[in-house]
Structure formats: structure tokens, C-alpha cells
Scaffold this active site. Structure first.
Site, short mmCIF file in Angstrom:
data_model
loop_
_atom_site.label_atom_id
_atom_site.label_comp_id
_atom_site.label_asym_id
_atom_site.label_seq_id
_atom_site.Cartn_x
_atom_site.Cartn_y
_atom_site.Cartn_z
N GLN A 38 0.80 -1.22 0.10
CA GLN A 38 0.11 0.10 -0.04
C GLN A 38 0.72 1.31 0.22
O GLN A 38 1.63 1.53 1.17
CB GLN A 38 -0.70 -0.11 1.21
CG GLN A 38 -1.89 1.23 1.22
CD GLN A 38 -2.63 1.29 2.70
OE1 GLN A 38 -1.91 1.50 3.63
NE2 GLN A 38 -3.88 1.35 2.43
N GLU A 44 -10.33 -0.70 6.73
CA GLU A 44 -9.08 -0.69 8.06
C GLU A 44 -9.44 -0.47 9.26
O GLU A 44 -9.16 -0.89 10.30
CB GLU A 44 -8.16 0.05 7.23
CG GLU A 44 -6.64 -0.31 7.70
CD GLU A 44 -5.79 0.60 7.07
OE1 GLU A 44 -5.83 1.77 6.63
OE2 GLU A 44 -4.30 -0.05 7.04
C1 LIG Z 1 4.45 -0.67 11.12
C2 LIG Z 1 3.76 0.24 10.30
C3 LIG Z 1 3.39 -0.05 8.94
C4 LIG Z 1 2.94 0.85 7.97
N1 LIG Z 1 2.57 0.45 6.62
C5 LIG Z 1 1.99 1.31 5.95
C6 LIG Z 1 1.81 0.97 4.59
O1 LIG Z 1 1.86 -0.23 4.22
N2 LIG Z 1 1.41 1.90 3.78
C7 LIG Z 1 1.22 3.07 4.13
O2 LIG Z 1 0.84 3.97 3.14
N3 LIG Z 1 1.59 3.55 5.35
C8 LIG Z 1 2.03 2.57 6.15
N4 LIG Z 1 2.16 3.18 7.34
C9 LIG Z 1 2.09 4.47 7.74
C10 LIG Z 1 1.15 4.90 8.72
O3 LIG Z 1 -0.15 4.89 8.08
C11 LIG Z 1 1.55 6.30 9.31
O4 LIG Z 1 2.66 6.22 9.96
C12 LIG Z 1 0.40 7.00 10.12
O5 LIG Z 1 -0.67 7.35 9.24
C13 LIG Z 1 0.86 8.23 10.95
O6 LIG Z 1 1.49 9.07 10.02
P1 LIG Z 1 2.98 9.53 10.22
O7 LIG Z 1 3.83 8.48 10.63
O8 LIG Z 1 3.39 10.54 9.38
O9 LIG Z 1 2.97 10.43 11.80
P2 LIG Z 1 2.23 11.79 11.97
O10 LIG Z 1 1.00 12.10 11.13
O11 LIG Z 1 3.42 12.65 11.77
O12 LIG Z 1 2.02 11.74 13.47
C14 LIG Z 1 2.97 11.95 14.44
C15 LIG Z 1 2.30 12.05 15.82
O13 LIG Z 1 1.32 13.22 15.85
C16 LIG Z 1 0.19 12.90 15.96
N5 LIG Z 1 -0.79 13.80 15.32
C17 LIG Z 1 -0.88 14.07 13.97
N6 LIG Z 1 -1.95 14.76 13.63
C18 LIG Z 1 -2.65 14.88 14.45
C19 LIG Z 1 -3.79 15.54 14.65
N7 LIG Z 1 -4.59 16.24 13.69
N8 LIG Z 1 -4.36 15.77 15.93
C20 LIG Z 1 -3.73 15.09 17.09
N9 LIG Z 1 -2.57 14.61 16.98
C21 LIG Z 1 -1.97 14.22 15.64
C22 LIG Z 1 0.00 11.60 15.84
O14 LIG Z 1 -1.18 10.97 16.48
C23 LIG Z 1 1.20 11.07 16.13
O15 LIG Z 1 1.48 10.85 17.38
C24 LIG Z 1 2.63 2.36 8.41
C25 LIG Z 1 3.11 2.55 9.76
C26 LIG Z 1 3.58 1.71 10.80
C27 LIG Z 1 3.96 2.10 11.93
#
Ligand SMILES: Cc1cc2nc3c(=O)[nH]c(=O)nc-3n(C[C@H](O)[C@H](O)[C@H](O)COP(=O)(O)OP(=O)(O)OC[C@H]3O[C@@H](n4cnc5c(N)ncnc54)[C@H](O)[C@@H]3O)c2cc1C
Lengths: 387, 325
Positions: free
Chosen positions: A126, A244
Site C-alpha cells: 500500500q 481498515e
Molecule cells: C508498522 C507500520 C506499517 C505501516 N504500513 C504502511 C503501509 O503499508 N502503507 C502506508 O501507506 N503507510 C503505512 N504506514 C504509515 C502509517 O499509516 C502512518 O505512520 C500513520 O498514518 C501516521 O503518520 P506519520 O507516521 O506521518 O505520523 P504523524 O502524522 O506525523 O503523527 C505523529 C504524531 O502526531 C500526532 N498527530 C498528527 N496529526 C494529529 C492531529 N491532527 N491531532 C492530534 N495528533 C496528531 C499523531 O497521533 C502522532 O502521535 C505504516 C506505519 C507503521 C508504523
């Protein structure tokens, strides 16, 4: 409100339990590498050969077309049989890409991919998240321009699980900038062997390479691979995400009950330095009792979500409450598994250390717990919108 | 549909009838005034009996409505949501176990729980505690292994008031032959109904917080649009939903470990949500006027009704995990 199964459902449960007892893999899933991929694909294949792949998919696409009640029975017996509940390499195909193709793709794409997903011939990944677009998925900026009958993609994805093992990718790209940021996104099937794609595995906190960075340099994808219409990808993607955030976690949820059982047994047999059973420690007993009670609660909440979904076609936002409790409970149970074992619990390479670390993902991936809380506040409770 | 946890039309009608009959403002006012004498509102009690609440789970040929514990749980959740106090628990469980026109008709029965050396069997002896001293016309002695219907006590001696204004506590000495029903059914049903009441309290706190935070403005915005407040409310809603769904599941399964689990989850939900609701109301939350403290008080009282935390824990941890389906 009714828990009783009728005669045909009980017969179905027996059939399922018998098949699973004879066919579910007994060995633990290897945590990484080619052995892991082989394990996942072999198990997918075995289910496919016996007609148990795609249990919720319509029969016309090779699925089993089970009713919701039958799905609950299948997933419950699946977990009780000890079948693998980890998110395997076939997960995205089975649970995201496949259902999205069924809901939104043309016949040509369905015929090409759906049978191969079910048989385990095609592993999918994905490609949604980007360095600048995680929780805020609509902020994605990987660009695609139309050139003749192709899309030409440039940009980068990140956290793409199993991209290094996948043959296909469900890829979100920006094809235009509309009035809303959700406009102008396109959902396209991207074969991972297309020239211009570079996959770099990322080592995770468990020490294994579970996900990757993916770079796109003038990657040409036929326009016929677009699902839905160009610029209409947000709607297509949301049909995937609603799953999901829905009921797909039932096997893990049922398995969690069994996992707590093991810990209760462990606490009965393990003793502290004074020879007293660990379960006599009221602090540990409280954590265990709360874990078991909450694991029951998660199953009840999921059943309520499924019951509601059976009455309406659109999954409601209540699934976010299940996810919120379940994801944090998984982490608490994994922490208990480590704590109950004392120093032995810290052994690098042990399954409990692996789980403890791996399960940090449950409150991050698929919508962080903070994002889930926002959904509950604004969509379940109807509180005024923030920001 | 089987494996279904959502109330159907008949079940929803029961909830609607309860909502019509039970008045949250009246329930709260009664608790706030903390009068002497019976806790129950006699008018409501009579109508509840007329509507068949106490015999809800009895077959029709036994004078009941032919429904089950699931419907009872829905009803007792409404008692919690509306802060309605009274000996609903003892009367319902007694009527279900020892059906008679009198009990189905609403002869109020108080709950007795062992408090010191005691015996619950065909002969009931020893010291018990109750919260129903002003309401009870008869008693139901409850234990995890059986229940006995007791016509008269030797002594009923008031003990100090509880923080729960819905309780009239007493120490009760009993020494009499009794109708006895052996088995865990009564205890399991009572546990589920207490959990249902607590789940209702937890839901009541969510509703109060949402209603308040959606309209109270600070910094030019409703406080319910602030993320901190939203997240607290989301956690409250999740606790209330966990308590509600697990209670309904336990009611349908009629299984001791699931019932104890429901009580554990619902106790935490009711107490924690009431605390959060006080916080969400700011200075208003600290006042006698606002209902938040009434739910907190009831939650603490009901949580302790059937036993202490160690008893509930032990019941949850007893044996391997129960299966509901
Ligand atoms: C093991 C694993 C597998 C994954 N696999 C996939 C995959 O196959 N394909 C894919 O596309 N993605 C994948 N992901 C990505 C995942 O969808 C993202 O990590 C997730 O959506 C969070 O985005 P970010 O990492 O950019 O964190 P951020 O969005 O930067 O978040 C960081 C922190 O800020 C907080 N935060 C952010 N926005 C807000 C808000 N509006 N209000 C309050 N708090 C907020 C979050 O809760 C978090 O604690 C995977 C992630 C993991 C850990």
C-alpha cells in the site's frame, strides 16, 4: 440481540473448526526474510486450494461470499485454531487492494488481479503515506502527469509495508490540485517491476526490515491501471480505509483472549523470589483481570459494530472506538508478557520482546490513536469541529 | 439474526417505555435532596410494576413477559442513565428466581450480601449488609453459589450513610429457613444488572459532557472543539461503549466470568467517566447543582455493592477464558 447459532451455523462452525484443526500451520511464523514470505504465501495457497481464501469476497470473483455471521464464525475459529494472525504479506491484497478493486475497478482489472491475490501469486503493498503526508493523507504530493495513455509518476512513498516483497502496489498520486486537497488524487495499480522504481527497506524497532521507502523516477503506468477515475482517488481510497477501521481485526481480537489466558496460566505457575505465585500479587492480578475483561469487551464491541453494519451498508464511525481500546490493550498485554517473565522477559529475539516492540505499530498505523479519538469526538459524539 | 448485539424493535420499545417513565431530572432531584425514608419513587415504582419490569424475564405462563436477561440489562442501563434509585435489583432478581404475583407486582425486595460469618442456603444465618434498609419488605440473600428468599430479618441496624445518596445502608442479622435456589444464576444475573446500571451511569456522563462542551464557549470557541477536551470525551465514549456492549454480551451469555468482566469494565467506566465529566464542567462541575457528582457517588456505591475489587478480579480470572459464541 441474540447470541444463539442455528443448526446450519453450528454445522458450519464444526466444518470450519475441523478444517482449521487439520490445516492451520503449527509452526510459528518466521519474523522476517524469505522464510516469512514463503510461510505466508504457502498458508494463503492452502486456504485458496480448499476454497477458504476471500471468505467475504463475492463468489463471482473467486471468493466464498460468506454472510457476516459466517465470517464471525470463521474468524473466531481461525484464531482459536492458532492460525497465524500477524499482518502477513498477503494482507494488503486480501483486505485492502482486493476489496477496493471489487468495489471500484473495471472488469478487466478485476479479472487480472483478483484471482492472483486469492491464490497468493500476487503480493500487494500500500503506497499511501509520504514523508510529508501521514495522518494528513490528503497532503500527499507524489505527482503524476498524463502523457499519452500513461501516467508518469515522480516522488516518494514511505512506511510501505513489504514493498520489497510485493509484485503490485495500490498507489495514491496527485494528478491535479482542486478546490479541496482531497480532490485531484488518483488511485492506480502500480506493478513494482516498472522501471524507475527504487525500493529501500527500513529497519524497524524490532530489528527487521518490515517496511520501505519507495522512490519513483519517471515511472510510466498505463492509464488503464487507474481505478475509478483520474482525480477521483480519494473516494476510492476511503472505501479501503473504512475496512481498515472496521471489522478486519477479529482474528487478532479473538487471539488476544487466548494470549491473556497464557499469561494467566503463567502467573499461576511462576513464583517470585519468596516462592509465592505471581498471581497472588494484587498489582499483577489487577492488570491480568483488566486485560481479560477488556479483551472480552473488545469482542463485544466488535460484535456490536458487525451487527450495526449488517443493518446498513456504510460502516459507522463506532469502529474507531473498538480500534482505540483494542490497539492500546494489545500493547498492555504485550507489556504484561514481558513483565511477568522478569529478567527472562528481556531476552532479545524472544517472541514476547518482538511482540512488545512490534505492537507499538498498533496505535500508529492505520490512523494513530489521536486521529481515532478525533473521529470519535467529531463523528460519533458530534462535538464541534476543531481547527 | 444470530450473533447480533443490537437491540431489535421489541427490545428498543422496552428502552423507549423506560425513557418515558423515568425522569432524569426527578431522579437527580431525589438524590440531591437526600431525604429520609424509602429511596424509590412510589409512583414510578408502581408504573414499573404495571409495565411488567420485574417479571420481564419470566415466561408468560409464569406471569412474565417472556423476554430475557438482555432486555433486563437494557432496562437497568436506563435506570443508571436516569439516576433512578430504588430496590430494582433485588426485586427483579427475586421475581426472576422465585416467581410469584406479589414479586412481579412489585413487592420491594432488598439485597443482602454476606458481611461476616454467614450461610446462604435452605437456612440463612449470619450477618449481611444491604443498601435497601428503607425500601425492603423482604430480602434476597445473594452469594456466588446460590440465592435465598428471606421473609424477615432478626435485626436491621442502620450503618453510617454512604457517599452514594441512593443507598440506605444497614447491617442485617438473619436466622431463618428460606426458599433457596442453588447455582450461580442469581449472582450472575445480579452482576450483569449492576454492570448495566453502571454502564448507564457511564453513558450519562458522556451525554452530559457532550451537551455541555458543545455549547460552553471560551476563547471565542465551544470548548468541545479543543482537542484536549475532544480526546477526553472520546475516551469517555469508548469506556461507555465497552461497558455497554460487554454487559449486553454477558447478559445474553449468562456466564459468570463474562458477567464479572462486565462489572469490572463498567465499574471503571462509571467512576472514570464521572470524574472526567466533573473536569469537563470546570467550576460548575464542582457544584452540588450539577449532576456529575451524583453519578460519581452512585458509581462508587454500586461498584462496591457485590464485593470488593479483589472479589471481582478473582471471578474474572477464574478458569480459562469464557466463550460467548
Ligand atoms: C508498522 C507500520 C506499517 C505501516 N504500513 C504502511 C503501509 O503499508 N502503507 C502506508 O501507506 N503507510 C503505512 N504506514 C504509515 C502509517 O499509516 C502512518 O505512520 C500513520 O498514518 C501516521 O503518520 P506519520 O507516521 O506521518 O505520523 P504523524 O502524522 O506525523 O503523527 C505523529 C504524531 O502526531 C500526532 N498527530 C498528527 N496529526 C494529529 C492531529 N491532527 N491531532 C492530534 N495528533 C496528531 C499523531 O497521533 C502522532 O502521535 C505504516 C506505519 C507503521 C508504523
Amino acid at each position: 440481540m441474540d447470541l444463539t447459532l442455528n443448526a446450519s451455523e453450528r454445522a458450519f462452525r464444526d466444518e470450519v473448526a475441523t478444517w482449521l484443526a487439520e490445516n492451520a500451520p503449527r509452526e510459528r511464523r518466521p519474523p522476517a526474510g524469505p522464510a516469512m514470505v514463503e510461510f505466508d504465501v504457502a498458508w494463503q495457497r492452502r486456504q485458496f486450494d480448499a476454497g477458504w481464501a476471500g471468505i467475504s469476497w463475492p463468489a463471482e470473483y473467486g471468493g466464498r461470499g460468506l454472510s457476516l455471521v459466517q465470517q464471525v464464525i470463521w474468524y473466531s475459529e481461525y484464531a482459536r485454531a492458532g492460525a497465524p494472525t500477524e499482518t502477513g504479506v498477503c494482507f494488503v491484497g486480501n483486505a485492502h487492494a482486493g476489496p477496493t478493486l471489487i468495489a471500484c475497478a473495471d472488469e478487466e482489472l478485476k479479472r487480472r488481479h483478483l484471482p492472483r491475490i486469492l491464490s497468493g501469486e500476487e503480493i500487494w503493498c500500500q503506497g499511501f503515506s509520504e514523508p510529508g503526508a501521514g495522518s494528513d493523507l490528503a497532503g500527499l504530493s507524489t505527482r503524476a502527469v498524463i502523457d499519452g495513455d500513461h501516467l508518469v509518476v515522480n516522488g516518494q512513498k514511505i512506511w510501505t509495508s513489504y514493498a520489497h516483497h510485493a509484485q503490485q502496489q495500490e498507489l495514491l498520486v496527485r494528478t491535479s490540485t482542486g478546490a479541496r486537497r482531497q480532490d485531484g488524487i488518483t488511485w492506480v495499480v502500480c506493478p513494482m517491476d516498472t522501471p524507475g522504481i527504487e525500493v529501500r527497506p527500513i529497519r524497524t524497532i524490532t530489528g527487521h526490515d518490515d517496511f520501505c521507502e519507495v522512490f519513483y523516477d519517471d515511472v510510466r503506468i498505463p492509464l488503464t491501471n487507474v481505478v475509478g477515475a483520474v482525480d477521483d482517488g480519494w473516494r476510492v481510497a476511503m472505501s479501503t480505509l473504512s475496512f481498515e477501521r472496521g471489522t478486519g481485526f477479529l482474528p487478532e481480537q479473538v487471539e488476544l483472549v487466548a494470549r491473556v489466558d497464557e499469561l494467566v496460566d503463567l502467573a499461576r505457575t511462576r513464583t517470585d523470589r519468596t516462592g509465592r505465585a505471581l498471581i497472588e500479587d494484587s498489582g499483577l492480578a489487577e492488570r491480568l483481570a483488566t486485560a481479560r475483561a477488556e479483551a472480552h469487551a473488545v469482542l463485544a464491541m466488535t460484535l456490536a459494530v458487525i451487527s450495526r453494519n449488517a443493518r446498513s451498508s456504510l460502516p459507522g464511525p463506532e469502529a474507531s472506538m473498538v480500534r482505540l481500546l483494542f490497539s492500546q490493550l494489545q500493547q498492555r498485554v504485550a507489556a504484561l508478557a514481558v513483565d511477568l517473565r522478569g529478567l527472562e522477559g528481556l531476552a532479545e529475539g524472544s517472541p514476547w520482546v518482538h511482540d512488545y516492540l512490534y505492537l507499538f505499530a498498533t496505535t500508529i498505523a492505520a490512523g494513530t490513536k489521536d486521529v481515532q479519538r478525533g473521529i470519535v469526538a467529531e463523528r460519533v459524539l458530534g462535538l464541534p469541529r476543531g481547527r | 439474526m444470530p450473533l447480533d448485539l443490537v437491540p431489535d424493535d421489541v427490545q428498543r420499545a422496552i428502552v423507549d417505555a423506560a425513557v418515558d417513565l423515568l425522569d432524569p431530572a426527578a431522579g437527580a432531584a431525589a438524590l440531591r435532596s437526600r431525604g429520609d425514608g424509602p429511596v424509590r419513587d412510589a409512583g414510578v415504582w408502581e408504573k414499573a410494576a404495571d409495565q411488567g419490569w420485574f417479571g420481564l424475564a419470566l415466561p408468560e405462563d409464569a406471569g412474565g413477559l417472556g423476554l430475557g436477561a438482555g432486555e433486563l440489562a437494557l432496562l437497568h442501563r436506563e435506570l443508571g442513565r436516569t439516576l433512578t434509585a430504588g430496590p430494582y435489583l433485588g426485586t427483579t432478581v427475586a421475581a426472576t428466581l422465585f416467581p410469584s404475583p406479589e414479586l412481579i407486582g412489585g413487592r420491594p425486595v432488598g439485597v443482602l450480601i454476606a458481611d461476616g460469618p454467614s450461610e446462604v442456603g435452605p437456612r440463612v444465618t449470619g450477618t449481611f449488609r444491604t443498601d435497601d434498609r428503607e425500601d425492603a419488605a423482604a430480602w434476597l440473600a445473594l452469594s456466588p453459589t446460590g440465592a435465598a428468599f428471606v421473609e424477615t430479618a432478626v435485626t436491621v441496624e442502620p450503618t453510617p450513610d454512604s457517599m452514594d445518596p441512593g443507598a440506605r445502608p444497614a447491617r442485617v442479622v438473619v436466622d431463618t429457613a428460606a426458599r433457596y435456589a442453588e447455582g450461580p444464576e442469581a449472582w450472575t444475573l445480579a452482576t450483569v444488572l449492576v454492570a448495566a446500571h453502571l454502564a448507564g451511569l457511564a453513558q450519562g456522563s458522556v451525554a452530559a459532557s457532550v451537551a455541555h462542551t458543545a455549547v460552553r464557549e471560551q476563547f471565542g470557541r465551544p470548548i468541545g472543539s479543543f482537542q484536549m477536551v475532544q480526546q477526553r470525551c472520546a475516551d469517555m465514549a469508548t469506556r461507555a461503549d465497552a461497558a455497554t456492549q460487554l454487559t449486553l454480551l454477558a447478559a445474553l451469555a449468562r456466564e459468570p466470568q463474562l458477567a464479572a468482566s462486565a462489572l469490572l469494565v463498567a465499574s471503571d467506566a462509571a467512576v472514570t467517566n464521572a470524574r472526567d465529566d466533573i473536569q469537563n464542567h470546570g467550576g460548575m462541575g464542582f457544584t452540588w447543582e450539577v449532576d456529575a457528582h451524583l453519578r460519581l457517588r452512585r458509581a462508587h456505591g454500586l461498584r462496591a455493592l457485590l464485593g470488593d475489587a479483589a472479589d471481582v478480579r478473582a471471578a474474572v480470572l477464574d478458569g480459562p477464558a469464557a466463550r460467548a459464541w
